[in-house]
Design an enzyme around this catalytic site. Structure first.
Site, PDB file in Angstrom:
ATOM      1  N   LYS A 140       0.840  -1.198   0.000  1.00 25.01           N
ATOM      2  CA  LYS A 140       0.000   0.000   0.000  1.00 25.01           C
ATOM      3  C   LYS A 140       0.875   1.247   0.000  1.00 25.01           C
ATOM      4  CE  LYS A 140      -1.959   2.859   2.835  1.00 25.01           C
ATOM      5  NZ  LYS A 140      -2.007   4.042   1.952  1.00 25.01           N
ATOM      6  N   THR A 189       5.978   8.048  13.395  1.00 22.49           N
ATOM      7  CA  THR A 189       6.126   7.262  14.629  1.00 22.49           C
ATOM      8  C   THR A 189       4.772   6.890  15.226  1.00 22.49           C
ATOM      9  OG1 THR A 189       8.281   8.219  15.048  1.00 22.49           O
ATOM     10  CG2 THR A 189       7.125   7.319  16.955  1.00 22.49           C
ATOM     11  N   GLU A 241      10.215   1.631  10.240  1.00 16.76           N
ATOM     12  CA  GLU A 241      11.153   2.726   9.935  1.00 16.76           C
ATOM     13  C   GLU A 241      10.369   4.007  10.124  1.00 16.76           C
ATOM     14  OE1 GLU A 241      14.203   2.134   9.360  1.00 16.76           O
ATOM     15  OE2 GLU A 241      14.222   0.044   8.732  1.00 16.76           O
ATOM     16  N   CYS A 280      13.350  11.515   5.898  1.00 17.73           N
ATOM     17  CA  CYS A 280      13.441  11.149   7.320  1.00 17.73           C
ATOM     18  C   CYS A 280      14.848  11.394   7.856  1.00 17.73           C
ATOM     19  CB  CYS A 280      13.053   9.695   7.501  1.00 17.73           C
ATOM     20  SG  CYS A 280      14.019   8.596   6.459  1.00 17.73           S
ATOM     21  N   GLU A 286       9.498  16.225  15.331  1.00 22.28           N
ATOM     22  CA  GLU A 286       9.844  16.197  13.905  1.00 22.28           C
ATOM     23  C   GLU A 286       8.966  17.186  13.134  1.00 22.28           C
ATOM     24  OE1 GLU A 286       8.637  12.754  11.549  1.00 22.28           O
ATOM     25  OE2 GLU A 286      10.611  12.727  10.609  1.00 22.28           O
TER      26      GLU A 286
END
Ligand code: NAD
Length: 490
Positions: free
Chosen positions: A169, A224, A244, A278, A381
């Site tokens: 996906k 996350t 990840e 990232c 982030e």
């Protein structure tokens, strides 16, 4: 208009409903993507195809993957333009990095699987142990929007190479190049059901992949919070998951560093792909003696980036992926101001864009100073073109600041002192630490993060091991007739 379809059991099929595809550079609708609610049909197809794909000789699996890589490479320009339109990234970046890397992902795993052998141990004179690497069965591969085809292939390549069937996906925001790859997989005659690609929203079709116990393992790249939710969803059934996730990566420049290349690399680490990688360095830690010089050089580099239509070959800095994401990044810039930070470069929507890009989701590369590590700006982030510069005075302080977040994906340090590099690099809590470079990748090395950045490692043999279960067969010696040393033919 582009109308993306699902690939299920070797056929491209629509879903009952669709979502609009919006070009980040123009803000205009340019296609549709299926809003699939359940991946059940795709999982059934993958499940049914699993035993014959597992039994397919490894050389044939490898050949098909090489054929797919070759087909993508032949369509390099079409793939690059599609990736640029879908994501807002400069077409030149897609042409020179994203699409070649997707090709390389397929090729590397197609070749490395030929070397990935079962293990054989003679255990004294009593027994032989054979360790077989058996495919998991059906693997779910869920990928994000920032490096769409690059990360999609990073996940499907080891799964297919090791003999698993796949239900993948892609992000609902950037599905086009995965759909194009699916068409080429049909052209090169991947057997039906081996690679299934379903599109739609994460909490709908994504969650249905995660929840289905016919899916033996899930490899996920994304935020996350989503990764935590996926791990929780799969915990009760003890299925494998590889995560990840996000980062808040430090770039550290020591006073002995070669300054010009260090500043250039720090700027690239902050602003490449509009800061939507990232591995971007959102926190720039700089020794106080060179602080002014670095800040001045960084701002100069940010101001010099050519912002514009991502489809123009000279454009170096494109649009953010969506209107919502730009709003989020702008809110974080405002929060930095509210926390007492100074926005000394950028921070606004750029002027001077071509008319057709006026409604695009552009935002200037932005430099912030005046915030310490207690600021939320330096803890959360941002995933956009924003870097916060923080001074330090000692090596120990630099390490302490670098480690002072909940994340641990990567770091980059710049120094001309090899002893210092040898002290600092291992002290940083991160999956990857670059010394005097950034984003240099080698397929053989493990890739992943610690703390809130990841669980497990991908890349190289780690990916091949994740996609397989080790099955040990221990056979007592000299208890059977026949010439084989154990129960497993070598
Ligand atoms: P995201 O978590 O919102 O979505 C990632 C994927 O997960 C998408 O395909 C999405 O549809 C799907 N998803 C969402 N909810 C789901 C659910 N409940 N079940 C199953 N699937 C679900 O992330 P994003 O916004 O697409 O990507 C940005 C994030 O990805 C950033 O945090 C970035 O750091 C991270 N990222 C990490 C790496 C890495 O290698 N560590 C690489 C690239 C991006």
């Amino acid at each position: 208009m582009v109308d993306v379809l699902n690939l299920i059991n070797g056929r491209h099929v629509p879903a009952d409903d669709t979502l609009d595809l919006i070009s980040p550079a123009t803000g205009k609708v340019y296609g549709t993507v299926p809003r699939t609610i359940s991946a059940s049909d795709a999982i059934m197809a993958a499940h049914d195809a699993a035993s014959s794909w597992r039994a397919t000789p490894v050389r044939e699996r490898s050949r098909l993957m090489h054929a797919l890589a070759d087909a993508i490479e032949s369509d390099l320009l079409a793939f690059s333009e599609a990736e640029s339109i879908d994501n807002g990234k400069p077409v030149e970046l897609a042409r020179t990095v994203d699409i070649p890397r997707a090709v390389a992902n397929l090729r590397w795993f197609a070749s490395s699987i030929l070397e990935f052998e079962n293990e054989h141990y003679e255990t004294g004179s009593r027994a032989v142990n054979d360790v077989l690497h058996v495919p998991v069965g059906v693997i779910g591969a869920i990928s994000p929007w920032n490096l769409p085809l690059y990360l999609f292939t990073w996940k499907i390549a080891p799964a297919l190479a090791t003999g698993n069937t796949v239900v993948a996906k892609p992000s609902e925001l950037t599905p086009v190049t995965a759909w194009m790859l699916g068409k080429l997989a049909q052209d090169v005659r991947f057997p039906p059901g081996v690679l299934n690609i379903v599109h739609g929203l994460g909490p709908e079709v994504g969650q249905s992949i995660v929840d289905d116990t016919r899916v033996g393992a899930v490899t996920f790249t994304g935020g996350t919070a989503t990764g935590r939710h996926i791990a929780e969803s799969m915990a009760a059934s003890f299925r494998k998951v590889s995560l990840e996730m996000g980062g808040k990566n430090p770039t550290i420049i020591f006073e002995d560093a070669d300054l010009e290349p260090s500043i250039s690399t720090a700027a690239a680490a902050a602003f490449a792909n509009q800061g939507e990688i990232c591995l971007c360095g959102e926190r720039l830690l700089v020794h106080e003696d060179i602080y002014e010089q670095v800040v001045e050089g960084l701002c100069r580099q940010a101001a010099a980036l050519k912002i514009g239509d991502p489809l123009e070959s000279e454009t170096q800095f494109g649009a953010l992926v969506s209107s919502e994401h730009r709003d989020r990044v702008e809110a974080m810039i405002q929060r930095a101001r509210d926390e007492g930070g100074q926005v000394i470069q950028g921070g606004s929507r750029p002027d001077g864009l071509p008319d057709h890009c006026r409604d695009g989701f552009f935002l200037e590369p932005t430099v912030i100073t005046g915030l310490d590590m207690t600021a939320r700006t330096n803890q959360e982030e941002i995933f956009g073109p924003v870097v916060c510069v923080i001074p330090f005075s000692t090596e120990a302080e630099a390490v302490e600041l670098a480690n002072a977040t909940d994340y641990g994906l990567s770091a980059a340090i710049f120094t001309s002192d090899a002893d210092r590099a040898a002290r600092v690099a291992p002290a940083i809590e991160a999956g990857t630490v670059w010394v005097n470079c950034w984003l240099v990748r080698d397929f053989r090395v493990p890739f992943g993060g610690v703390k809130n950045s990841g669980l497990g490692r991908e890349g190289g043999d780690d990916a091949l091991r994740f996609c397989t279960e080790a099955r040990t067969i221990c056979t007592a010696t000299k208890t059977m007739k026949g010439s084989a040393q154990g129960a497993v033919p070598s």
